[in-house]
Scaffold this motif. Structure first.
Motif, PDB file in Angstrom:
ATOM      1  N   LEU A   1      43.648  48.426  31.702  1.00 53.80           N
ATOM      2  CA  LEU A   1      43.210  47.053  31.436  1.00 53.80           C
ATOM      3  C   LEU A   1      41.765  46.846  31.888  1.00 53.80           C
ATOM      4  O   LEU A   1      41.402  47.211  33.002  1.00 53.80           O
ATOM      5  CB  LEU A   1      44.111  46.036  32.146  1.00 53.80           C
ATOM      6  N   TYR A   2      40.985  46.238  31.027  1.00 53.08           N
ATOM      7  CA  TYR A   2      39.568  45.979  31.321  1.00 53.08           C
ATOM      8  C   TYR A   2      39.367  44.579  31.890  1.00 53.08           C
ATOM      9  O   TYR A   2      38.593  44.378  32.815  1.00 53.08           O
ATOM     10  CB  TYR A   2      38.734  46.145  30.052  1.00 53.08           C
ATOM     11  N   ALA A   3      40.066  43.587  31.297  1.00 55.43           N
ATOM     12  CA  ALA A   3      39.850  42.190  31.703  1.00 55.43           C
ATOM     13  C   ALA A   3      41.172  41.437  31.724  1.00 55.43           C
ATOM     14  O   ALA A   3      42.095  41.756  30.976  1.00 55.43           O
ATOM     15  CB  ALA A   3      38.879  41.505  30.742  1.00 55.43           C
ATOM     16  N   TYR A   4      41.227  40.427  32.599  1.00 53.43           N
ATOM     17  CA  TYR A   4      42.396  39.552  32.643  1.00 53.43           C
ATOM     18  C   TYR A   4      41.922  38.124  32.463  1.00 53.43           C
ATOM     19  O   TYR A   4      41.050  37.648  33.191  1.00 53.43           O
ATOM     20  CB  TYR A   4      43.165  39.688  33.964  1.00 53.43           C
ATOM     21  N   ASN A   5      42.507  37.432  31.468  1.00 52.09           N
ATOM     22  CA  ASN A   5      42.150  36.033  31.227  1.00 52.09           C
ATOM     23  C   ASN A   5      43.119  35.114  31.958  1.00 52.09           C
ATOM     24  O   ASN A   5      44.328  35.242  31.835  1.00 52.09           O
ATOM     25  CB  ASN A   5      42.174  35.720  29.733  1.00 52.09           C
TER      26      ASN A   5
ATOM     27  N   VAL B   1      37.332  39.540  35.419  1.00 51.61           N
ATOM     28  CA  VAL B   1      38.007  38.259  35.210  1.00 51.61           C
ATOM     29  C   VAL B   1      37.376  37.498  34.056  1.00 51.61           C
ATOM     30  O   VAL B   1      36.154  37.408  33.933  1.00 51.61           O
ATOM     31  CB  VAL B   1      37.954  37.405  36.501  1.00 51.61           C
ATOM     32  N   CYS B   2      38.244  36.956  33.208  1.00 53.63           N
ATOM     33  CA  CYS B   2      37.843  36.065  32.120  1.00 53.63           C
ATOM     34  C   CYS B   2      38.452  34.713  32.459  1.00 53.63           C
ATOM     35  O   CYS B   2      39.667  34.570  32.499  1.00 53.63           O
ATOM     36  CB  CYS B   2      38.376  36.608  30.796  1.00 53.63           C
ATOM     37  N   SER B   3      37.598  33.709  32.744  1.00 55.92           N
ATOM     38  CA  SER B   3      38.136  32.413  33.139  1.00 55.92           C
ATOM     39  C   SER B   3      37.173  31.297  32.769  1.00 55.92           C
ATOM     40  O   SER B   3      35.989  31.356  33.083  1.00 55.92           O
ATOM     41  CB  SER B   3      38.406  32.380  34.650  1.00 55.92           C
ATOM     42  N   GLY B   4      37.705  30.293  32.085  1.00 57.89           N
ATOM     43  CA  GLY B   4      36.907  29.138  31.689  1.00 57.89           C
ATOM     44  C   GLY B   4      37.795  27.923  31.606  1.00 57.89           C
ATOM     45  O   GLY B   4      38.660  27.722  32.454  1.00 57.89           O
ATOM     46  N   GLY B   5      37.592  27.124  30.566  1.00 62.42           N
ATOM     47  CA  GLY B   5      38.394  25.914  30.464  1.00 62.42           C
ATOM     48  C   GLY B   5      38.272  25.236  29.117  1.00 62.42           C
ATOM     49  O   GLY B   5      37.704  25.783  28.172  1.00 62.42           O
ATOM     50  N   ILE B   6      38.821  24.036  29.063  1.00 60.40           N
ATOM     51  CA  ILE B   6      38.910  23.262  27.821  1.00 60.40           C
ATOM     52  C   ILE B   6      38.264  21.904  28.060  1.00 60.40           C
ATOM     53  O   ILE B   6      38.517  21.272  29.089  1.00 60.40           O
ATOM     54  CB  ILE B   6      40.388  23.041  27.420  1.00 60.40           C
TER      55      ILE B   6
ATOM     56  N   GLU C   1      50.098  43.602  42.942  1.00 63.58           N
ATOM     57  CA  GLU C   1      50.740  44.868  42.556  1.00 63.58           C
ATOM     58  C   GLU C   1      50.791  45.009  41.028  1.00 63.58           C
ATOM     59  O   GLU C   1      50.557  46.093  40.480  1.00 63.58           O
ATOM     60  CB  GLU C   1      52.162  44.941  43.125  1.00 63.58           C
ATOM     61  N   GLN C   2      51.110  43.916  40.341  1.00 63.62           N
ATOM     62  CA  GLN C   2      51.142  43.947  38.878  1.00 63.62           C
ATOM     63  C   GLN C   2      49.742  44.175  38.307  1.00 63.62           C
ATOM     64  O   GLN C   2      49.571  44.903  37.325  1.00 63.62           O
ATOM     65  CB  GLN C   2      51.732  42.644  38.342  1.00 63.62           C
ATOM     66  N   ALA C   3      48.759  43.556  38.930  1.00 62.94           N
ATOM     67  CA  ALA C   3      47.373  43.738  38.493  1.00 62.94           C
ATOM     68  C   ALA C   3      46.956  45.199  38.625  1.00 62.94           C
ATOM     69  O   ALA C   3      46.302  45.757  37.731  1.00 62.94           O
ATOM     70  CB  ALA C   3      46.445  42.840  39.302  1.00 62.94           C
ATOM     71  N   ILE C   4      47.364  45.833  39.713  1.00 62.23           N
ATOM     72  CA  ILE C   4      47.029  47.251  39.922  1.00 62.23           C
ATOM     73  C   ILE C   4      47.669  48.109  38.827  1.00 62.23           C
ATOM     74  O   ILE C   4      47.032  49.029  38.286  1.00 62.23           O
ATOM     75  CB  ILE C   4      47.467  47.704  41.333  1.00 62.23           C
ATOM     76  N   LYS C   5      48.920  47.796  38.464  1.00 60.69           N
ATOM     77  CA  LYS C   5      49.589  48.549  37.386  1.00 60.69           C
ATOM     78  C   LYS C   5      48.849  48.400  36.059  1.00 60.69           C
ATOM     79  O   LYS C   5      48.688  49.363  35.297  1.00 60.69           O
ATOM     80  CB  LYS C   5      51.038  48.073  37.223  1.00 60.69           C
ATOM     81  N   LEU C   6      48.402  47.183  35.771  1.00 57.62           N
ATOM     82  CA  LEU C   6      47.649  46.937  34.542  1.00 57.62           C
ATOM     83  C   LEU C   6      46.322  47.704  34.561  1.00 57.62           C
ATOM     84  O   LEU C   6      45.919  48.297  33.557  1.00 57.62           O
ATOM     85  CB  LEU C   6      47.398  45.443  34.360  1.00 57.62           C
ATOM     86  N   LYS C   7      45.664  47.690  35.703  1.00 56.91           N
ATOM     87  CA  LYS C   7      44.392  48.419  35.847  1.00 56.91           C
ATOM     88  C   LYS C   7      44.606  49.910  35.619  1.00 56.91           C
ATOM     89  O   LYS C   7      43.836  50.564  34.898  1.00 56.91           O
ATOM     90  CB  LYS C   7      43.809  48.162  37.242  1.00 56.91           C
TER      91      LYS C   7
ATOM     92  N   CYS D   1      42.172  43.342  27.058  1.00 57.41           N
ATOM     93  CA  CYS D   1      42.326  42.166  27.904  1.00 57.41           C
ATOM     94  C   CYS D   1      43.752  41.639  27.736  1.00 57.41           C
ATOM     95  O   CYS D   1      44.361  41.809  26.682  1.00 57.41           O
ATOM     96  CB  CYS D   1      41.311  41.107  27.474  1.00 57.41           C
ATOM     97  N   CYS D   2      44.285  41.031  28.787  1.00 60.14           N
ATOM     98  CA  CYS D   2      45.599  40.387  28.689  1.00 60.14           C
ATOM     99  C   CYS D   2      45.527  38.992  29.284  1.00 60.14           C
ATOM    100  O   CYS D   2      44.745  38.725  30.192  1.00 60.14           O
ATOM    101  CB  CYS D   2      46.658  41.178  29.461  1.00 60.14           C
ATOM    102  N   THR D   3      46.365  38.099  28.761  1.00 59.01           N
ATOM    103  CA  THR D   3      46.598  36.797  29.382  1.00 59.01           C
ATOM    104  C   THR D   3      48.112  36.575  29.370  1.00 59.01           C
ATOM    105  O   THR D   3      48.710  36.336  28.328  1.00 59.01           O
ATOM    106  CB  THR D   3      45.798  35.675  28.678  1.00 59.01           C
ATOM    107  N   LEU D   4      48.717  36.744  30.543  1.00 58.38           N
ATOM    108  CA  LEU D   4      50.178  36.814  30.643  1.00 58.38           C
ATOM    109  C   LEU D   4      50.742  35.805  31.642  1.00 58.38           C
ATOM    110  O   LEU D   4      51.917  35.865  31.973  1.00 58.38           O
ATOM    111  CB  LEU D   4      50.605  38.233  31.082  1.00 58.38           C
TER     112      LEU D   4
END
Length: 326
Positions: free
Chosen positions: A147-151, A187-192, A137-143, A128-131
């Motif tokens: 890459l399994y998940a993006y936070n 997708v990894c997405s939540g909050g605080i 296009e960048q997401a496709i390169k990571l995939k 997973c990355c959080t960048l």
């Protein structure tokens, strides 16, 4: 039935249920979709620390705040791969790499990150990355690199967002989530919670997540860890009941998601964490740091797993389950 058409009124009704009824409903749904005694163990490593141009009010890595975080350049690939191997040996099955960037830029640093992703994926870990912000296009390169998940957390409701961050918009966040989805990255997405928001703001954030075209695969629920030098340094501690309500409501709204008990766990007892697991949390970050904030160490977590009879979830379980069902 998985729903993406929840109303704020329905979510409010769930959130405000008597807490024991809420936990019971969430635990029942949790058992329909997940192994109740299985918890995903993730490790989060800061691969580029400090000096961020954003002004997120909770974050000690923002360059404009006077915290004790030292600015460090991007780690080299071999160091990161060594850390990933150590995390795997300690029992983690997901390895997340975080960089204090506003957005991904197409440069040598991004090329290095792609190498890191390839190397970690080859270890059999979910990577997973959080960048920061990301183009399609960048997401496709990571995939393509594995890459399994993006936070990319929403952090809070759209209505309260401007009180916390002014250097990017809520729509920017939603666009990045959409770009990850288009590239077929989970997708990894939540909050605080605990940043001064109202209960309505918490409900608003859950509403945004639960009405996305596809629910996030992972939903981190963070309790603010106040850091000296940031605008939120004097915020009071979030109670365990607030965390339980958020986790249970997220579990009911998004039954298939991994709901992660994230930042703030270091200030919770084993009993409080057990309540969160009962309410539907089934993922944690392990290791003594979450980027730059404290977290329980591996030994403490292993002891907790023994006491609660929990077992780590294997990597890529969703894919394995789907392939067996075919």
């Amino acid at each position: 039935m998985i729903r993406n058409d929840w109303t704020k009124e329905e979510i409010s009704e769930i959130y405000h249920k008597p807490v024991l009824d809420l936990i019971y409903q969430a635990a029942t749904i949790h058992r329909q979709y997940h192994e109740p005694n299985e918890v995903q163990v993730c490790t989060l490593l800061s691969i580029k620390t400090g000096g961020c141009p954003e002004d997120c009010a909770y974050c000690p890595q923002a360059a404009r705040y006077h915290t004790d975080i030292k600015v460090e350049k991007l780690l080299d690939v071999q160091t990161v791969l060594q850390k990933a191997q150590e995390a795997k040996e300690a029992g983690s099955t997901r390895f997340c790499m975080g960089a204090a960037w506003r957005e991904v830029r197409n440069n040598r640093d991004f090329d290095k990150v792609l190498e890191m992703v390839k190397g970690v994926a080859q270890m059999g870990l979910e990577v997973c990355c959080t960048l920061g912000m990301l183009t399609e296009e960048q997401a496709i390169k990571l995939k393509e690199a594995g890459l399994y998940a993006y936070n990319h957390n929403l952090d809070t409701s759209e209505e309260f967002y401007d009180e916390i961050i002014s250097t990017r918009t809520y729509q920017d966040r939603l666009n990045t989530i959409a770009n990850a989805n288009k590239a077929k990255i989970s997708v990894c997405s939540g909050g605080i919670i605990g940043m001064g928001e109202t209960i309505e703001d918490r409900i608003g954030m859950l509403h945004t997540l639960a009405t996305l075209p596809e629910h996030p695969e992972s939903v981190p629920v963070n309790a603010l860890v106040p850091v000296a030098g940031t605008p939120l340094e004097n915020q009071p501690k979030v109670s365990v009941w607030e965390m339980v309500r958020m986790i249970a409501t997220a579990r009911i709204l998004m039954p298939k998601a991994m709901v992660r008990l994230s930042a703030g766990r270091v200030r919770m007892s084993v009993e409080e964490q057990a309540l969160c697991f009962l309410a539907g949390a089934n993922s944690i970050f392990a290791g003594d740091k979450l980027l730059t904030t404290p977290n329980p160490d591996y030994i403490s977590d292993q002891e907790m797993f023994q006491v609660l009879n929990l077992k780590p979830r294997q990597a890529y379980k969703n894919e394995l389950t789907e392939s067996l069902n075919v």
